[in-house]
Write a protein that holds these residues in place. Sequence first.
Motif, PDB file in Angstrom:
ATOM      1  N   TYR A  15      41.715  88.764  50.839  1.00 50.09           N
ATOM      2  CA  TYR A  15      40.556  89.229  50.074  1.00 50.09           C
ATOM      3  C   TYR A  15      41.001  89.940  48.804  1.00 50.09           C
ATOM      4  N   TYR A  16      40.165  89.822  47.764  1.00 47.51           N
ATOM      5  CA  TYR A  16      40.241  90.741  46.630  1.00 47.51           C
ATOM      6  C   TYR A  16      38.949  91.528  46.664  1.00 47.51           C
ATOM      7  N   GLY A  17      38.981  92.749  47.087  1.00 46.92           N
ATOM      8  CA  GLY A  17      37.743  93.504  47.262  1.00 46.92           C
ATOM      9  C   GLY A  17      36.848  92.773  48.255  1.00 46.92           C
ATOM     10  N   GLU A  18      35.649  92.410  47.811  1.00 48.85           N
ATOM     11  CA  GLU A  18      34.717  91.702  48.688  1.00 48.85           C
ATOM     12  C   GLU A  18      34.999  90.208  48.693  1.00 48.85           C
ATOM     13  N   LYS A  19      35.750  89.774  47.690  1.00 49.78           N
ATOM     14  CA  LYS A  19      35.933  88.335  47.510  1.00 49.78           C
ATOM     15  C   LYS A  19      36.912  87.756  48.531  1.00 49.78           C
ATOM     16  N   HIS A  20      36.418  86.820  49.347  1.00 51.83           N
ATOM     17  CA  HIS A  20      37.208  86.213  50.414  1.00 51.83           C
ATOM     18  C   HIS A  20      37.879  84.968  49.837  1.00 51.83           C
ATOM     19  N   THR A  21      39.164  85.031  49.539  1.00 55.92           N
ATOM     20  CA  THR A  21      39.773  83.922  48.800  1.00 55.92           C
ATOM     21  C   THR A  21      40.605  82.983  49.667  1.00 55.92           C
ATOM     22  N   VAL A  22      41.126  83.475  50.802  1.00 58.94           N
ATOM     23  CA  VAL A  22      41.846  82.587  51.729  1.00 58.94           C
ATOM     24  C   VAL A  22      41.186  82.766  53.087  1.00 58.94           C
ATOM     25  N   PRO A  40      42.229  72.229  44.177  1.00 62.76           N
ATOM     26  CA  PRO A  40      41.644  72.518  42.868  1.00 62.76           C
ATOM     27  C   PRO A  40      41.902  73.958  42.432  1.00 62.76           C
ATOM     28  N   SER A  41      41.740  74.196  41.145  1.00 57.01           N
ATOM     29  CA  SER A  41      41.985  75.512  40.580  1.00 57.01           C
ATOM     30  C   SER A  41      41.077  76.559  41.227  1.00 57.01           C
ATOM     31  N   GLY A  42      41.662  77.695  41.570  1.00 58.00           N
ATOM     32  CA  GLY A  42      40.871  78.784  42.136  1.00 58.00           C
ATOM     33  C   GLY A  42      40.652  78.673  43.633  1.00 58.00           C
ATOM     34  N   CYS A  43      41.302  77.703  44.307  1.00 54.09           N
ATOM     35  CA  CYS A  43      41.046  77.518  45.732  1.00 54.09           C
ATOM     36  C   CYS A  43      41.864  78.477  46.585  1.00 54.09           C
ATOM     37  N   GLY A  44      42.758  79.254  45.986  1.00 54.24           N
ATOM     38  CA  GLY A  44      43.477  80.265  46.756  1.00 54.24           C
ATOM     39  C   GLY A  44      44.933  79.935  47.054  1.00 54.24           C
ATOM     40  N   LYS A  45      45.488  78.954  46.350  1.00 56.54           N
ATOM     41  CA  LYS A  45      46.893  78.574  46.596  1.00 56.54           C
ATOM     42  C   LYS A  45      47.839  79.721  46.272  1.00 56.54           C
ATOM     43  N   SER A  46      47.676  80.271  45.068  1.00 55.99           N
ATOM     44  CA  SER A  46      48.569  81.373  44.669  1.00 55.99           C
ATOM     45  C   SER A  46      48.389  82.566  45.590  1.00 55.99           C
ATOM     46  N   THR A  47      47.152  82.857  45.930  1.00 56.12           N
ATOM     47  CA  THR A  47      46.886  84.003  46.798  1.00 56.12           C
ATOM     48  C   THR A  47      47.604  83.832  48.132  1.00 56.12           C
ATOM     49  N   LEU A  48      47.492  82.640  48.722  1.00 57.89           N
ATOM     50  CA  LEU A  48      48.152  82.386  50.002  1.00 57.89           C
ATOM     51  C   LEU A  48      49.663  82.575  49.877  1.00 57.89           C
ATOM     52  N   GLU A  58      50.070  94.138  46.176  1.00 54.27           N
ATOM     53  CA  GLU A  58      50.311  94.967  44.987  1.00 54.27           C
ATOM     54  C   GLU A  58      49.009  95.213  44.239  1.00 54.27           C
ATOM     55  N   ASP A  59      48.058  94.295  44.383  1.00 54.51           N
ATOM     56  CA  ASP A  59      46.748  94.506  43.753  1.00 54.51           C
ATOM     57  C   ASP A  59      45.992  95.544  44.578  1.00 54.51           C
ATOM     58  N   PRO A  60      45.506  96.618  43.921  1.00 59.21           N
ATOM     59  CA  PRO A  60      44.906  97.718  44.697  1.00 59.21           C
ATOM     60  C   PRO A  60      43.689  97.300  45.518  1.00 59.21           C
ATOM     61  N   THR A 205      51.625  73.212  43.496  1.00 58.72           N
ATOM     62  CA  THR A 205      51.673  72.384  42.296  1.00 58.72           C
ATOM     63  C   THR A 205      50.325  71.718  42.034  1.00 58.72           C
ATOM     64  N   HIS A 206      50.034  71.520  40.762  1.00 61.53           N
ATOM     65  CA  HIS A 206      48.833  70.777  40.369  1.00 61.53           C
ATOM     66  C   HIS A 206      49.165  69.318  40.117  1.00 61.53           C
ATOM     67  N   ASN A 207      50.457  69.045  40.135  1.00 62.45           N
ATOM     68  CA  ASN A 207      50.897  67.696  39.821  1.00 62.45           C
ATOM     69  C   ASN A 207      51.074  66.927  41.130  1.00 62.45           C
TER      70      ASN A 207
HETATM   71  N1  LIG Z   1      43.634  89.936  41.049  1.00 60.95           N
HETATM   72  C1  LIG Z   1      42.497  89.312  41.426  1.00 60.95           C
HETATM   73  N2  LIG Z   1      41.362  90.021  41.574  1.00 60.95           N
HETATM   74  C2  LIG Z   1      40.204  89.422  41.949  1.00 60.95           C
HETATM   75  N3  LIG Z   1      40.091  88.100  42.191  1.00 60.95           N
HETATM   76  C3  LIG Z   1      41.181  87.341  42.055  1.00 60.95           C
HETATM   77  C4  LIG Z   1      42.447  87.907  41.661  1.00 60.95           C
HETATM   78  N4  LIG Z   1      43.360  86.908  41.599  1.00 60.95           N
HETATM   79  C5  LIG Z   1      42.693  85.786  41.938  1.00 60.95           C
HETATM   80  N5  LIG Z   1      41.402  86.033  42.219  1.00 60.95           N
HETATM   81  C6  LIG Z   1      40.376  85.050  42.654  1.00 60.95           C
HETATM   82  O1  LIG Z   1      40.787  84.487  43.866  1.00 60.95           O
HETATM   83  C7  LIG Z   1      40.530  83.097  43.905  1.00 60.95           C
HETATM   84  C8  LIG Z   1      41.804  82.351  44.226  1.00 60.95           C
HETATM   85  O2  LIG Z   1      42.740  82.541  43.174  1.00 60.95           O
HETATM   86  P1  LIG Z   1      44.174  81.897  43.180  1.00 60.95           P
HETATM   87  O3  LIG Z   1      44.900  82.439  42.016  1.00 60.95           O
HETATM   88  O4  LIG Z   1      44.780  82.068  44.512  1.00 60.95           O
HETATM   89  O5  LIG Z   1      43.810  80.375  42.942  1.00 60.95           O
HETATM   90  P2  LIG Z   1      44.791  79.138  42.722  1.00 60.95           P
HETATM   91  O6  LIG Z   1      44.453  78.147  43.759  1.00 60.95           O
HETATM   92  O7  LIG Z   1      46.187  79.593  42.632  1.00 60.95           O
HETATM   93  O8  LIG Z   1      44.294  78.618  41.319  1.00 60.95           O
HETATM   94  P3  LIG Z   1      45.146  77.932  40.156  1.00 60.95           P
HETATM   95  O9  LIG Z   1      45.417  76.577  40.610  1.00 60.95           O
HETATM   96  O10 LIG Z   1      44.203  77.954  38.994  1.00 60.95           O
HETATM   97  O11 LIG Z   1      46.360  78.765  39.953  1.00 60.95           O
HETATM   98  C9  LIG Z   1      39.958  82.728  42.550  1.00 60.95           C
HETATM   99  O12 LIG Z   1      38.570  82.574  42.684  1.00 60.95           O
HETATM  100  C10 LIG Z   1      40.282  83.906  41.673  1.00 60.95           C
HETATM  101  O13 LIG Z   1      39.245  84.117  40.741  1.00 60.95           O
END
Ligand SMILES: Nc1ncnc2c1ncn2[C@@H]1O[C@H](COP(=O)(O)OP(=O)(O)OP(=O)(O)O)[C@@H](O)[C@H]1O
Lengths: 253, 291
Positions: A15-22, A40-48, A58-60, A205-207
Motif C-alpha cells: 500500500y501507499y497510504g490508502e492506495k492498494h497497489t499490490v 501495463p504501466s502502474g500495475c505495481g511491478k516496481s512496487t512488488l 522507505e516511503d513514509p 521490463t516493458h519490452n
Molecule cells: N510513492 C508513491 N506514493 C503513492 N503512490 C505511488 C507511489 N509510487 C507508486 N505509486 C502508485 O502505485 C501504483 C503502482 O506503481 P508502480 O510504480 O509499482 O507501477 P509499475 O507497474 O512499476 O509502473 P511502470 O511500468 O510505469 O513503472 C501506481 O498507481 C502508482 O501511481
Amino acid sequence: MSSQPILSFQKVHAYYGEKHTVKGVSFDVQANEVVAIIGPSGCGKSTLLRCANRLHEEDPTARVEGSILLNGVDIFQNHADPVVVRQKVGMVFQKPTAFSGLSIWENVVAGRLLKGEKKAGLKEKAEHALKQASLWEEVKDKLNAPGLSLSGGQQQRLCIARALAVNPTAILMDEPTSALDPISAARIEELISELQKIITIVIVTHNLQQAARISDKTAFMNFGELIEFNSTSKLFTNPESKLTESYITGHFG
Amino acid sequence: MILSTRANFRLLRRRRIKDRIMTGVIMLLSLIAIIPLFMIFYHIVVNGISAINFDFFTQLPVPLGEIGGGMGNCILGSIILISIASLGAVPIGVFGGVYLSEYKHERTASLFRWVVDLMMSMPSIVIGLFVYTSIVVPSKSFSAVAGGIALGLLMLPIVAKTTEEVLKLTPLHVREAGLALGLSRWRVILFIVLRGRKSAVITGIVLALGRIAGETAPLLVTAFGNRNWPTSLMQPTPSLPVQIYNYAISPYENWHKQAWAGALTLVVLIFFINIFTRVVFTRNDLGRNTQ
Ligand SMILES: Nc1ncnc2c1ncn2[C@@H]1O[C@H](COP(=O)(O)OP(=O)(O)OP(=O)(O)O)[C@@H](O)[C@H]1O
Ligand SMILES: [Mg+2]
C-alpha cells in the motif's frame, strides 16, 4: 517442486497510504532462474520488486502485508534488518547512477568501501566484479577516472558490478535497459544470461521481446494482481489466461 | 512542409535577429551588474596600494604622529576570529542542514528551521549584543572567543541553509541506489549524497566566510580591539574591519591611507580564504558534480 525457492512471494500486499497497489501476489523464484515481471504501466511491478529488498518501506506512507521468504526466511520478520536484507538482495534501477565524487573502481565497491572496509583488499574485488559485469576490458586502464565519466550503458554495467560486489543472493532489476540505446541494451541482456549461472535475477521490463529472450519464467500483473505466472515459453505461446493473451498480442484494454 | 521555403526563411531570420537582441540585452545587464564591483575594487586598489609595504603586514600600529607601522596584529586577529567561527559553524551548520533536509517531517526540524530563519534575518549587531550579554559580561572581558562565537552565529544559518538546499536537490534515485547496496541511511547521506554535492556545500561555506570576514558591528561589542598582538583567546582582540572603521572615521590623513590599505588586505584575505577552503576540501576529489 523439490528444491527450496530462493525467493518466495507469499500473498504480498503493498500500500501507499490508502492506495492498494499490490494485491496478494504469490510466486516462487528458484535458484539461477531469471524471472520477468510484465504488465501495463502502474500495475505495481516496481512496487512488488521494491518490497523484496524492503526499499518500499522507505516511503513514509508505505505498508506491506504477507511475506517474502529469502532462502526460507521471512525478510519482514521482527528482527530482520532492512540493511542486511538489501545486502542479500541487490537492485539495479532504470536510471544508471554512478556516484559522483567516486572513481570507477570506488564506485564498484561502494557497498563495501563506504561501510568502512579497507581499500587495500577491495581493488581485487572491484576487478572481479567488473569482469563479471563484462566491463573490465573497457575500463581497466582508467580505474581512477570518475565513475560519472562513463557512458550511460557503461554506467549501467557499473551499477550491475556494484550490486554484484556485495555478494548478494539475488538481484532485482527494474527496467534496466529502458534508458539505454539498443546496443547497450543488448549487451545488458547478454550479461543477464551470463550472470544467471552465478545468481538469481528478477527483472521488470516493458519490452515483451526482452522478457521472452532472457527469462525462464514470466509473471504477468494487472491492477496489482498476479494474473499468470508460468514458464516464459508457455506464457508467450499458449497462455492460460485470456487477459495475458490479449496483453501479449497487443489487444489490451 | 506547411510553410513555403521563403516564408520559412523569413521566420528563421526574424528569430535570429530576436536572438541577437536578447543576447545583447543580457550581456549589457550582466555588465551593469558587475560595474559597481569593479569600481569598488578599483577604488580600493588605487587608494590602498600606496600604504602597503612589508611593515604593514608585520608591524603594530604606531601612536598618532609617528610615521609607519602596520596592521599585523589585526590581520592575525581576524584570522583567529574567523577560525574560531568556522570551527564551530561549519560542522554544526552542515549537520544542521543534513538534519533539516533528511528529517524534515519531524516536529523538532520545523522548530530548528524557524530558528535558522530567524537567525538569518537577525541584524548582526543584535547577535553581537546577545554575545555581549551572555559571554562578555559574565567573563568580564572582551575576547577572541566572544568575537568568534558572534561571527559563528552569523555564519551558522547560512551554512545550514545552503547545505539543506543542496541536499534537497539530490534526486531520490541517488539515495535509493545507495540504500539498495545495504548501506545505512546516515552513510548514504554522508558518503554519497553529501560527498556528491561537496563543491556546492563548500560554495555555501565560502559565501558565509566572505559575509563574516567584513563584519564590524558585532566585533565592536565582543572582540573589541587591541593595539598589541593577540596573546590569549580571552583578551580583547584586534581585527581588520574594526581597525579600518576606527581609522576611517578619524580625522587624520595618514590613518585614512592605512584604512584603505586595510580594506585592500581584507579583500585579498577573503580571496585567499576562498581559494584555501576549496583546495583543502576538494583534495583527492576525482568526481564531477553533475548528479
Ligand atoms: N510513492 C508513491 N506514493 C503513492 N503512490 C505511488 C507511489 N509510487 C507508486 N505509486 C502508485 O502505485 C501504483 C503502482 O506503481 P508502480 O510504480 O509499482 O507501477 P509499475 O507497474 O512499476 O509502473 P511502470 O511500468 O510505469 O513503472 C501506481 O498507481 C502508482 O501511481
Ligand atoms: Mg515501474
